[in-house]
Design a protein around this motif. Structure first.
Motif, PDB file in Angstrom:
ATOM      1  N   HIS A 212      99.732  45.728  44.134  1.00  4.70           N
ATOM      2  CA  HIS A 212      98.446  45.774  43.433  1.00  4.70           C
ATOM      3  C   HIS A 212      97.333  45.753  44.469  1.00  4.70           C
ATOM      4  O   HIS A 212      97.232  44.833  45.283  1.00  4.70           O
ATOM      5  CB  HIS A 212      98.315  44.571  42.494  1.00  4.70           C
ATOM      6  CG  HIS A 212      97.017  44.531  41.760  1.00  4.70           C
ATOM      7  ND1 HIS A 212      95.954  43.755  42.163  1.00  4.70           N
ATOM      8  CD2 HIS A 212      96.601  45.192  40.648  1.00  4.70           C
ATOM      9  CE1 HIS A 212      94.943  43.922  41.325  1.00  4.70           C
ATOM     10  NE2 HIS A 212      95.310  44.788  40.402  1.00  4.70           N
ATOM     11  N   ASP A 213      96.496  46.786  44.439  1.00  6.46           N
ATOM     12  CA  ASP A 213      95.438  46.936  45.435  1.00  6.46           C
ATOM     13  C   ASP A 213      94.194  47.479  44.730  1.00  6.46           C
ATOM     14  O   ASP A 213      94.100  48.670  44.473  1.00  6.46           O
ATOM     15  CB  ASP A 213      95.897  47.899  46.529  1.00  6.46           C
ATOM     16  CG  ASP A 213      94.828  48.150  47.580  1.00  6.46           C
ATOM     17  OD1 ASP A 213      93.632  48.189  47.236  1.00  6.46           O
ATOM     18  OD2 ASP A 213      95.178  48.326  48.747  1.00  6.46           O
ATOM     19  N   PRO A 214      93.230  46.599  44.414  1.00  8.81           N
ATOM     20  CA  PRO A 214      92.026  47.049  43.700  1.00  8.81           C
ATOM     21  C   PRO A 214      91.060  47.782  44.627  1.00  8.81           C
ATOM     22  O   PRO A 214      89.986  47.278  44.958  1.00  8.81           O
ATOM     23  CB  PRO A 214      91.446  45.745  43.156  1.00  8.81           C
ATOM     24  CG  PRO A 214      91.880  44.702  44.154  1.00  8.81           C
ATOM     25  CD  PRO A 214      93.230  45.152  44.657  1.00  8.81           C
ATOM     26  N   ASP A 215      91.471  48.959  45.063  1.00  9.37           N
ATOM     27  CA  ASP A 215      90.648  49.815  45.925  1.00  9.37           C
ATOM     28  C   ASP A 215      90.353  49.221  47.298  1.00  9.37           C
ATOM     29  O   ASP A 215      89.401  49.617  47.973  1.00  9.37           O
ATOM     30  CB  ASP A 215      89.324  50.187  45.240  1.00  9.37           C
ATOM     31  CG  ASP A 215      89.392  51.567  44.596  1.00  9.37           C
ATOM     32  OD1 ASP A 215      90.426  52.244  44.737  1.00  9.37           O
ATOM     33  OD2 ASP A 215      88.409  51.973  43.957  1.00  9.37           O
ATOM     34  N   LEU A 216      91.193  48.290  47.750  1.00 12.06           N
ATOM     35  CA  LEU A 216      90.972  47.685  49.064  1.00 12.06           C
ATOM     36  C   LEU A 216      91.197  48.688  50.187  1.00 12.06           C
ATOM     37  O   LEU A 216      90.509  48.649  51.214  1.00 12.06           O
ATOM     38  CB  LEU A 216      91.890  46.475  49.243  1.00 12.06           C
ATOM     39  CG  LEU A 216      91.650  45.330  48.260  1.00 12.06           C
ATOM     40  CD1 LEU A 216      92.731  44.269  48.397  1.00 12.06           C
ATOM     41  CD2 LEU A 216      90.278  44.716  48.470  1.00 12.06           C
ATOM     42  N   VAL A 217      92.164  49.599  49.999  1.00  8.88           N
ATOM     43  CA  VAL A 217      92.415  50.616  51.018  1.00  8.88           C
ATOM     44  C   VAL A 217      91.207  51.548  51.121  1.00  8.88           C
ATOM     45  O   VAL A 217      90.728  51.854  52.217  1.00  8.88           O
ATOM     46  CB  VAL A 217      93.681  51.439  50.693  1.00  8.88           C
ATOM     47  CG1 VAL A 217      93.905  52.509  51.765  1.00  8.88           C
ATOM     48  CG2 VAL A 217      94.898  50.535  50.611  1.00  8.88           C
ATOM     49  N   VAL A 218      90.709  51.977  49.972  1.00  3.49           N
ATOM     50  CA  VAL A 218      89.531  52.853  49.954  1.00  3.49           C
ATOM     51  C   VAL A 218      88.350  52.151  50.623  1.00  3.49           C
ATOM     52  O   VAL A 218      87.616  52.751  51.420  1.00  3.49           O
ATOM     53  CB  VAL A 218      89.187  53.256  48.497  1.00  3.49           C
ATOM     54  CG1 VAL A 218      87.811  53.896  48.413  1.00  3.49           C
ATOM     55  CG2 VAL A 218      90.245  54.215  47.962  1.00  3.49           C
TER      56      VAL A 218
END
Length: 237
Positions: free
Chosen positions: A21-27
């Motif tokens: 689960h990654d709430p747009d952290l990569v972006v």
């Protein structure tokens, strides 16, 4: 592949947006690293590049913004991105296994299907996540590989082929590929996987995924066991 044709032996899952689960952290980290280099792409532009190796994504954005994408500049931005991701993934409260991921891993392995992870991240970021969740120690995954460990990242089939070799799987028709982006689908097709399955939990919407013609689109990994049962796989109870 339809039920009865062949038994699946390996499921290859993407990480961020699929099993993590990654709430747009990569972006956000990619955008911040590019901004530090004087480049300000839109979130939409960055989301479209999720799933690709990060050096390739950085090179593409820098070139699109006419900022010069020579190797040294790409390497500097990528190193900045890696450090931001490591800091975030080691401690951010919102970074956790995707709903249903661990249960699905256990379900597959209980039925003799090996579980592997692949990712467009570099190995240090991938291993940071795997260690944080304890997936190896808990016996939930059999193998993992990152894009920097093969000659070509997605959409080339190199990572899947390397995982097949590690897991002793010789026929790609016995492999399931699961991911949340267009390039995950293309990777699965390039590797001739028996099932190429997309999930809507990451960077792409259902409509965007359907445009690339996966074999199925799921709204949660919790739907994967039911799909495999409907396909007549696995045969073991």
């Amino acid at each position: 592949m339809t039920g009865g044709d062949m038994t699946f032996e390996l499921a290859v899952f993407d990480m961020a947006g699929t099993t993590v689960h990654d709430p747009d952290l990569v972006v956000q980290a990619l955008g911040d690293a590019l901004a530090a280099a004087g480049c300000t792409p839109s979130v939409t532009e960055l989301r479209a590049l999720m799933g690709y190796t990060k050096p390739a994504a950085i090179r593409s954005v820098l070139a699109a913004h006419d900022l010069g994408a020579e190797a040294a500049q790409v390497a500097r931005v990528h190193e900045d991105f890696v450090q931001r991701m490591l800091a975030c993934y080691r401690s951010h409260d919102d970074v956790r296994p995707m709903a249903g991921a661990e249960e699905t891993f256990a379900w597959l392995r209980h039925r003799g299907i090996k579980v592997a992870l692949n990712t467009a991240f570099s190995e240090d970021i991938a291993e940071c996540l795997i260690a944080r969740f304890g997936w190896r120690q808990r016996g939930l995954i059999d193998a993992a590989i990152s894009a920097d460990r093969v000659a070509q990242g997605r959409p080339a089939p190199d990572m899947i082929r390397a995982l097949m070799a590690q897991c002793g799987v010789s026929e790609s028709a016995r492999v399931i590929k699961v991911g949340d982006t267009e390039v995950d689908i293309r990777e699965g097709r390039a590797a001739a996987c028996g099932q190429v399955i997309a999930v809507t939990t990451g960077a792409y919407t259902r409509a965007q995924l359907l445009a690339h013609q996966p074999d199925a689109v799921l709204d949660s990994l919790q739907e994967l066991p039911g799909l495999l049962v409907r396909l007549g796989q696995p045969s073991a109870a």
